[in-house]
Motif scaffolding. Structure first.
Motif, PDB file in Angstrom:
ATOM      1  N   ASP A 154       0.831  -1.203   0.000  1.00 49.65           N
ATOM      2  CA  ASP A 154       0.000   0.000   0.000  1.00 49.65           C
ATOM      3  C   ASP A 154       0.865   1.251   0.000  1.00 49.65           C
ATOM      4  OD1 ASP A 154      -2.226  -1.576   0.062  1.00 49.65           O
ATOM      5  OD2 ASP A 154      -2.777  -1.129   2.143  1.00 49.65           O
ATOM      6  N   THR A 155       0.339   2.297  -0.632  1.00 45.17           N
ATOM      7  CA  THR A 155       0.973   3.610  -0.608  1.00 45.17           C
ATOM      8  C   THR A 155      -0.073   4.628  -0.170  1.00 45.17           C
ATOM      9  OG1 THR A 155       0.396   4.173  -2.903  1.00 45.17           O
ATOM     10  CG2 THR A 155       2.417   2.904  -2.553  1.00 45.17           C
ATOM     11  N   LYS A 156       0.284   5.888  -0.175  1.00 49.57           N
ATOM     12  CA  LYS A 156      -0.668   6.925   0.200  1.00 49.57           C
ATOM     13  C   LYS A 156      -1.902   6.893  -0.690  1.00 49.57           C
ATOM     14  CE  LYS A 156      -1.326  11.941   0.403  1.00 49.57           C
ATOM     15  NZ  LYS A 156      -0.719  13.285   0.224  1.00 49.57           N
ATOM     16  N   TYR A 157      -1.689   6.676  -1.976  1.00 50.45           N
ATOM     17  CA  TYR A 157      -2.799   6.768  -2.928  1.00 50.45           C
ATOM     18  C   TYR A 157      -3.378   5.412  -3.324  1.00 50.45           C
ATOM     19  CZ  TYR A 157      -1.386  11.638  -3.501  1.00 50.45           C
ATOM     20  OH  TYR A 157      -1.085  12.963  -3.266  1.00 50.45           O
ATOM     21  N   ILE A 158      -2.554   4.376  -3.328  1.00 49.95           N
ATOM     22  CA  ILE A 158      -3.015   3.072  -3.820  1.00 49.95           C
ATOM     23  C   ILE A 158      -3.135   2.086  -2.661  1.00 49.95           C
ATOM     24  CG2 ILE A 158      -2.504   1.130  -5.337  1.00 49.95           C
ATOM     25  CD1 ILE A 158      -0.989   3.034  -7.151  1.00 49.95           C
ATOM     26  N   LYS A 159      -4.320   1.508  -2.533  1.00 55.76           N
ATOM     27  CA  LYS A 159      -4.587   0.486  -1.523  1.00 55.76           C
ATOM     28  C   LYS A 159      -4.966  -0.811  -2.231  1.00 55.76           C
ATOM     29  CE  LYS A 159      -4.174   3.861   1.422  1.00 55.76           C
ATOM     30  NZ  LYS A 159      -2.912   4.022   2.203  1.00 55.76           N
ATOM     31  N   HIS A 160      -4.676  -1.930  -1.569  1.00 57.86           N
ATOM     32  CA  HIS A 160      -4.939  -3.238  -2.160  1.00 57.86           C
ATOM     33  C   HIS A 160      -5.851  -4.021  -1.228  1.00 57.86           C
ATOM     34  CE1 HIS A 160      -0.932  -1.771  -3.394  1.00 57.86           C
ATOM     35  NE2 HIS A 160      -1.331  -2.158  -4.593  1.00 57.86           N
ATOM     36  N   ILE A 161      -6.958  -4.489  -1.754  1.00 60.25           N
ATOM     37  CA  ILE A 161      -7.911  -5.200  -0.906  1.00 60.25           C
ATOM     38  C   ILE A 161      -8.204  -6.577  -1.485  1.00 60.25           C
ATOM     39  CG2 ILE A 161      -8.950  -3.046  -0.105  1.00 60.25           C
ATOM     40  CD1 ILE A 161     -11.104  -5.165  -2.233  1.00 60.25           C
ATOM     41  N   GLN A 162      -8.596  -7.481  -0.628  1.00 61.67           N
ATOM     42  CA  GLN A 162      -9.018  -8.815  -1.015  1.00 61.67           C
ATOM     43  C   GLN A 162     -10.154  -9.232  -0.095  1.00 61.67           C
ATOM     44  OE1 GLN A 162      -6.558 -12.536  -0.414  1.00 61.67           O
ATOM     45  NE2 GLN A 162      -6.347 -12.370  -2.638  1.00 61.67           N
ATOM     46  N   MET A 163     -11.161  -9.864  -0.662  1.00 60.14           N
ATOM     47  CA  MET A 163     -12.297 -10.296   0.144  1.00 60.14           C
ATOM     48  C   MET A 163     -12.751 -11.686  -0.302  1.00 60.14           C
ATOM     49  SD  MET A 163     -15.718  -8.557  -1.426  1.00 60.14           S
ATOM     50  CE  MET A 163     -16.600  -9.997  -0.840  1.00 60.14           C
ATOM     51  N   LYS A 164     -13.200 -12.466   0.651  1.00 61.06           N
ATOM     52  CA  LYS A 164     -13.762 -13.776   0.332  1.00 61.06           C
ATOM     53  C   LYS A 164     -15.153 -13.584  -0.260  1.00 61.06           C
ATOM     54  CE  LYS A 164     -15.396 -18.073   2.423  1.00 61.06           C
ATOM     55  NZ  LYS A 164     -15.581 -18.834   3.690  1.00 61.06           N
ATOM     56  N   SER A 165     -15.403 -14.225  -1.369  1.00 58.18           N
ATOM     57  CA  SER A 165     -16.722 -14.182  -1.992  1.00 58.18           C
ATOM     58  C   SER A 165     -17.523 -15.403  -1.560  1.00 58.18           C
ATOM     59  CB  SER A 165     -16.601 -14.155  -3.515  1.00 58.18           C
ATOM     60  OG  SER A 165     -17.851 -14.441  -4.122  1.00 58.18           O
ATOM     61  N   GLU A 166     -18.633 -15.157  -0.886  1.00 57.98           N
ATOM     62  CA  GLU A 166     -19.476 -16.267  -0.462  1.00 57.98           C
ATOM     63  C   GLU A 166     -20.107 -16.958  -1.668  1.00 57.98           C
ATOM     64  OE1 GLU A 166     -19.544 -17.419   2.503  1.00 57.98           O
ATOM     65  OE2 GLU A 166     -18.407 -15.782   3.436  1.00 57.98           O
ATOM     66  N   MET A 167     -20.497 -16.176  -2.669  1.00 62.25           N
ATOM     67  CA  MET A 167     -21.123 -16.755  -3.857  1.00 62.25           C
ATOM     68  C   MET A 167     -20.172 -17.691  -4.592  1.00 62.25           C
ATOM     69  SD  MET A 167     -23.096 -13.495  -5.539  1.00 62.25           S
ATOM     70  CE  MET A 167     -24.265 -12.485  -4.627  1.00 62.25           C
ATOM     71  N   LEU A 168     -18.952 -17.220  -4.810  1.00 60.00           N
ATOM     72  CA  LEU A 168     -17.985 -18.018  -5.556  1.00 60.00           C
ATOM     73  C   LEU A 168     -17.493 -19.206  -4.741  1.00 60.00           C
ATOM     74  CD1 LEU A 168     -15.955 -15.137  -7.222  1.00 60.00           C
ATOM     75  CD2 LEU A 168     -17.670 -16.611  -8.294  1.00 60.00           C
ATOM     76  N   SER A 169     -17.321 -19.019  -3.453  1.00 55.94           N
ATOM     77  CA  SER A 169     -16.871 -20.115  -2.590  1.00 55.94           C
ATOM     78  C   SER A 169     -17.879 -21.261  -2.602  1.00 55.94           C
ATOM     79  CB  SER A 169     -16.653 -19.604  -1.167  1.00 55.94           C
ATOM     80  OG  SER A 169     -15.648 -18.617  -1.123  1.00 55.94           O
ATOM     81  N   LYS A 170     -19.148 -20.912  -2.603  1.00 53.28           N
ATOM     82  CA  LYS A 170     -20.195 -21.944  -2.654  1.00 53.28           C
ATOM     83  C   LYS A 170     -20.120 -22.705  -3.970  1.00 53.28           C
ATOM     84  CE  LYS A 170     -25.209 -22.599  -2.384  1.00 53.28           C
ATOM     85  NZ  LYS A 170     -26.527 -21.935  -2.225  1.00 53.28           N
ATOM     86  N   PHE A 171     -19.930 -22.007  -5.077  1.00 48.73           N
ATOM     87  CA  PHE A 171     -19.884 -22.672  -6.375  1.00 48.73           C
ATOM     88  C   PHE A 171     -18.667 -23.577  -6.497  1.00 48.73           C
ATOM     89  CE2 PHE A 171     -18.336 -22.960 -10.733  1.00 48.73           C
ATOM     90  CZ  PHE A 171     -19.468 -23.431 -11.399  1.00 48.73           C
ATOM     91  N   TRP A 172     -17.487 -23.079  -6.101  1.00 52.69           N
ATOM     92  CA  TRP A 172     -16.234 -23.803  -6.326  1.00 52.69           C
ATOM     93  C   TRP A 172     -15.936 -24.845  -5.242  1.00 52.69           C
ATOM     94  CZ3 TRP A 172     -13.670 -23.932 -10.746  1.00 52.69           C
ATOM     95  CH2 TRP A 172     -13.871 -22.894 -11.664  1.00 52.69           C
ATOM     96  N   GLY A 173     -16.665 -24.815  -4.139  1.00 50.54           N
ATOM     97  CA  GLY A 173     -16.444 -25.805  -3.094  1.00 50.54           C
ATOM     98  C   GLY A 173     -15.208 -25.552  -2.259  1.00 50.54           C
ATOM     99  N   ARG A 174     -14.698 -24.329  -2.279  1.00 45.78           N
ATOM    100  CA  ARG A 174     -13.548 -23.919  -1.464  1.00 45.78           C
ATOM    101  C   ARG A 174     -13.565 -22.397  -1.379  1.00 45.78           C
ATOM    102  NH1 ARG A 174      -7.938 -24.900  -4.485  1.00 45.78           N
ATOM    103  NH2 ARG A 174      -8.684 -27.055  -4.706  1.00 45.78           N
ATOM    104  N   ASP A 175     -12.764 -21.842  -0.492  1.00 46.23           N
ATOM    105  CA  ASP A 175     -12.715 -20.388  -0.353  1.00 46.23           C
ATOM    106  C   ASP A 175     -12.173 -19.748  -1.630  1.00 46.23           C
ATOM    107  OD1 ASP A 175     -13.644 -20.709   2.190  1.00 46.23           O
ATOM    108  OD2 ASP A 175     -11.741 -20.256   3.191  1.00 46.23           O
ATOM    109  N   MET A 176     -12.912 -18.795  -2.157  1.00 44.05           N
ATOM    110  CA  MET A 176     -12.516 -18.074  -3.369  1.00 44.05           C
ATOM    111  C   MET A 176     -12.554 -16.578  -3.071  1.00 44.05           C
ATOM    112  SD  MET A 176     -11.880 -20.400  -5.692  1.00 44.05           S
ATOM    113  CE  MET A 176     -12.014 -19.642  -7.323  1.00 44.05           C
ATOM    114  N   TYR A 177     -11.621 -15.849  -3.647  1.00 49.31           N
ATOM    115  CA  TYR A 177     -11.444 -14.444  -3.288  1.00 49.31           C
ATOM    116  C   TYR A 177     -11.495 -13.534  -4.516  1.00 49.31           C
ATOM    117  CZ  TYR A 177      -9.983 -16.245   1.226  1.00 49.31           C
ATOM    118  OH  TYR A 177      -9.953 -16.884   2.441  1.00 49.31           O
ATOM    119  N   LEU A 178     -11.952 -12.327  -4.272  1.00 50.65           N
ATOM    120  CA  LEU A 178     -11.898 -11.241  -5.243  1.00 50.65           C
ATOM    121  C   LEU A 178     -11.017 -10.150  -4.666  1.00 50.65           C
ATOM    122  CD1 LEU A 178     -15.684 -11.019  -6.185  1.00 50.65           C
ATOM    123  CD2 LEU A 178     -13.844 -11.909  -7.640  1.00 50.65           C
ATOM    124  N   GLY A 179     -10.385  -9.397  -5.544  1.00 51.56           N
ATOM    125  CA  GLY A 179      -9.521  -8.322  -5.065  1.00 51.56           C
ATOM    126  C   GLY A 179      -9.623  -7.104  -5.942  1.00 51.56           C
ATOM    127  N   ALA A 180      -8.954  -6.047  -5.516  1.00 51.30           N
ATOM    128  CA  ALA A 180      -8.925  -4.815  -6.312  1.00 51.30           C
ATOM    129  C   ALA A 180      -7.760  -3.950  -5.864  1.00 51.30           C
ATOM    130  CB  ALA A 180     -10.229  -4.050  -6.184  1.00 51.30           C
TER     131      ALA A 180
END
Length: 584
Positions: free
Chosen positions: A187-213
């Motif tokens: 991370d910097t002053k202007y740019i932040k990096h996030i990741q979150m577990k998607s409940e929808m995708l985790s249910k479909f794939w049968g394991r924890d799946m994540y989205l980020g930005a």
């Protein structure tokens, strides 16, 4: 002429001798030309059996490791691949003349000579889908679904060999190296990096799946805690960090690199200067104060999901729209409503921008789709999947003409559709190559009985499956869907659709844009009120800029499109909307 019986006996004996000699000679030749490569790993690499794809690579030069020299163009080196299930430590995977390869189909046809040889093991993992299917796929490891740099994949040290398909040769290759993990951006002053577990995708794939930005915050974000911001969403391929933004001047010690694509010396320095220029604009007094994001949504099939729901990949469209974006808006004080969101992108990102605007018309207030992937499957690059019988050839009574896959601005062809698909077939079966034609199939196709996407065509021959094509049409042909549903979609899309493409796009993507433009220009009740424009002789990534060359304009998506988005917000925001807290 008369012959006695002795003559016929001698003649028959002679033929028998020749036949036996010929058979023995052929058999001996076949035996002597037996050739194979044995690939293995030891317990120090993995004590457990592994699933995946063994890739054998041969190169005629040592400019780079062979794993970095595989492409669709004329300079591609050789690749051969086999699937392995439960390969044990010390067990040998055999690549022989039966294994399919690219651009030469079999190792028996490789010319004799000196080669640099290498092997890579692209590891697969088992996913137990909510559909009840189990599939084996290569999970993303932070590299954007690239087999030759994927962390955890095994590879051998390149070695020189003298190869002769006419001799009985056996080569032993041991996978002694493992690709290391990728360090995540900071991370910097202007740019932040996030990741979150998607409940929808985790249910479909049968394991924890994540989205980020990667989130680019506006100047003054910390100093204005009561401000809430519009959201500019750039779609595209897997971004390792927020692209096009650099808070320091170009590196004076950077060694200039020549760009063959644009014919520019020192293009890497030009890129850094453009990134720094954007930083100065972003933090200057006149640039709109918005949040800009680039999404990370790699799948086990590709470096991104195409941002829509898919039978074989799950509900990525819903997960991004209803999980990830609200999460970002809550965390970084976004306005959190559809009128304050805008989508844009080029190529894959161009298709995604248009697709999410069409599929979620109330959740976004405009899209700019630059050089979009095929948005009408009557022009799936140069294939009409509804009418053509074969994707690789234009067939007639007396000849087969190969369909082009890639061209330059003068129309010179350097690869065909067959080339690209055969390279992918050497990389993987069942659409698992992690490359372009396979991901279109993974997104658009129905799921097959085996849990993998149904092929749109036979990967080896190019024969099109028109039942699969019909499914594509009803679910992902964007022009057809808009035309079919314009009565209800039209009022929600009015003024939101903007498409730009070079008329010499390298992948013929302009062909589909022509069809879409014709439909849009003839819309009524309402008229679409957007823009479709073309760059003269412009190649891939042209984005509507008639003043600058493609090499420059392709680096300016954010600064070109965000101000346009803000102007639209002013005109279309609902009564009582917050148009002031973020204007400082």
């Amino acid at each position: 002429m008369k012959h006695n019986n002795k003559f016929w006996v001698n003649l028959l004996a002679g033929f028998t001798f020749l036949l036996l000699f010929s058979t023995c000679t052929s058999s001996e030749k076949e035996k002597s030309s037996e050739i194979k490569f044995s690939v293995s790993f030891n317990e120090s690499q993995s004590a457990k059996p592994l699933d995946g794809r063994i890739l054998l690579l041969l190169a005629k030069n040592d400019k780079e490791e062979p794993r970095f020299q595989i492409n669709d163009g004329s300079k591609s080196q050789l690749i051969f691949g086999i699937d392995v299930d439960g390969l044990k430590p010390g067990e040998k995977a055999i690549v022989n003349a039966e294994v399919f390869g690219y651009p030469i189909n079999s190792i028996k046809d490789i010319p004799a000579g000196d080669y640099l040889v290498q092997a890579v093991f692209n590891k697969y993992e088992t996913f137990n889908l909510s559909t009840g299917h189990s599939v084996k796929l290569p999970p993303d490891k932070g590299e954007g679904q690239k087999w030759n740099i994927k962390p955890g994949n095994l590879y051998s040290t390149p070695q020189k060999i003298n190869f002769d398909p006419g001799k009985n040769q056996s080569f032993e290759i041991e996978l002694t190296n493992e690709i290391p993990p990728i360090e995540p951006p900071k991370d910097t002053k202007y740019i932040k990096h996030i990741q979150m577990k998607s409940e929808m995708l985790s249910k479909f794939w049968g394991r924890d799946m994540y989205l980020g930005a990667h989130v680019l915050l506006p100047e003054g974000f910390d100093e204005h805690p009561d401000a809430r911001y519009p959201l500019a969403i750039m779609h595209g391929h897997f971004p390792s960090d927020f692209g096009g933004f650099r808070s320091t001047p170009p590196d004076p010690d950077l060694k200039p690199e020549y760009s063959a694509r644009f014919g520019l010396e020192g293009y890497n320095k030009i890129v850094q200067q453009e990134e720094y220029n954007f930083y100065k604009q972003w933090t200057g007094p006149d640039f709109p104060r918005v949040i800009a994001i680039e999404i990370q949504h790699p799948t086990p099939y590709y470096d991104d999901s195409y941002a829509v729901n898919s039978a074989s990949m799950g509900p990525y469209g819903d997960a991004i729209t209803y999980e990830l974006i609200p999460y970002i808006e809550e965390k970084f004080r976004g306005l959190g409503e559809g009128w304050a969101r805008f989508v844009y992108g080029g190529s894959t990102g161009g298709w995604e921008a248009l697709a999410v605007q069409v599929f979620y018309p109330d959740e976004y207030n405009g899209c700019i789709a630059a050089c979009p992937d095929p948005i009408d499957f009557q022009a799936y690059t140069v294939v009409n999947i509804y009418e053509d019988k074969n994707a690789y050839y234009i067939e007639s009574d007396f000849k087969k003409t190969k369909r082009p896959g890639h061209r330059d601005s003068l129309g010179h062809i350097n690869s065909t559709i067959e080339d690209a698909n055969h390279r992918e077939l050497a990389l993987a079966t069942k659409g698992r190559s992690g490359d372009q034609w396979d991901i279109w199939q993974a997104v658009y196709s129905p799921m097959g009985e085996d849990g993998y996407p149904k092929p749109i065509w036979d990967k080896l021959t190019g024969e099109i499956d028109h039942e699969v094509a019909a499914y594509w049409k009803e679910n992902y042909d964007l022009t057809y869907i808009m035309q079919r549903d314009w009565e209800t979609l039209g009022p929600k899309l009015r003024g939101k659709l903007n498409i730009y493409c070079g008329d010499m796009d390298n992948y013929y993507l302009n062909n589909a844009v022509y069809i879409t433009e014709k439909f849009l220009e003839n819309t009524t009740n309402p008229y679409y009120e957007g823009e479709v424009d073309y760059g003269d002789r412009a190649e891939h990534c042209w984005n509507g800029d008639h003043k600058n060359p493609n090499a420059i304009s392709r680096l300016r998506y954010h600064q070109m499109f965000i101000p346009k988005f803000v102007e639209r917000i002013k005109k279309t925001a609902p009564t009582g909307a917050d148009l002031s807290s973020w204007k400082y």
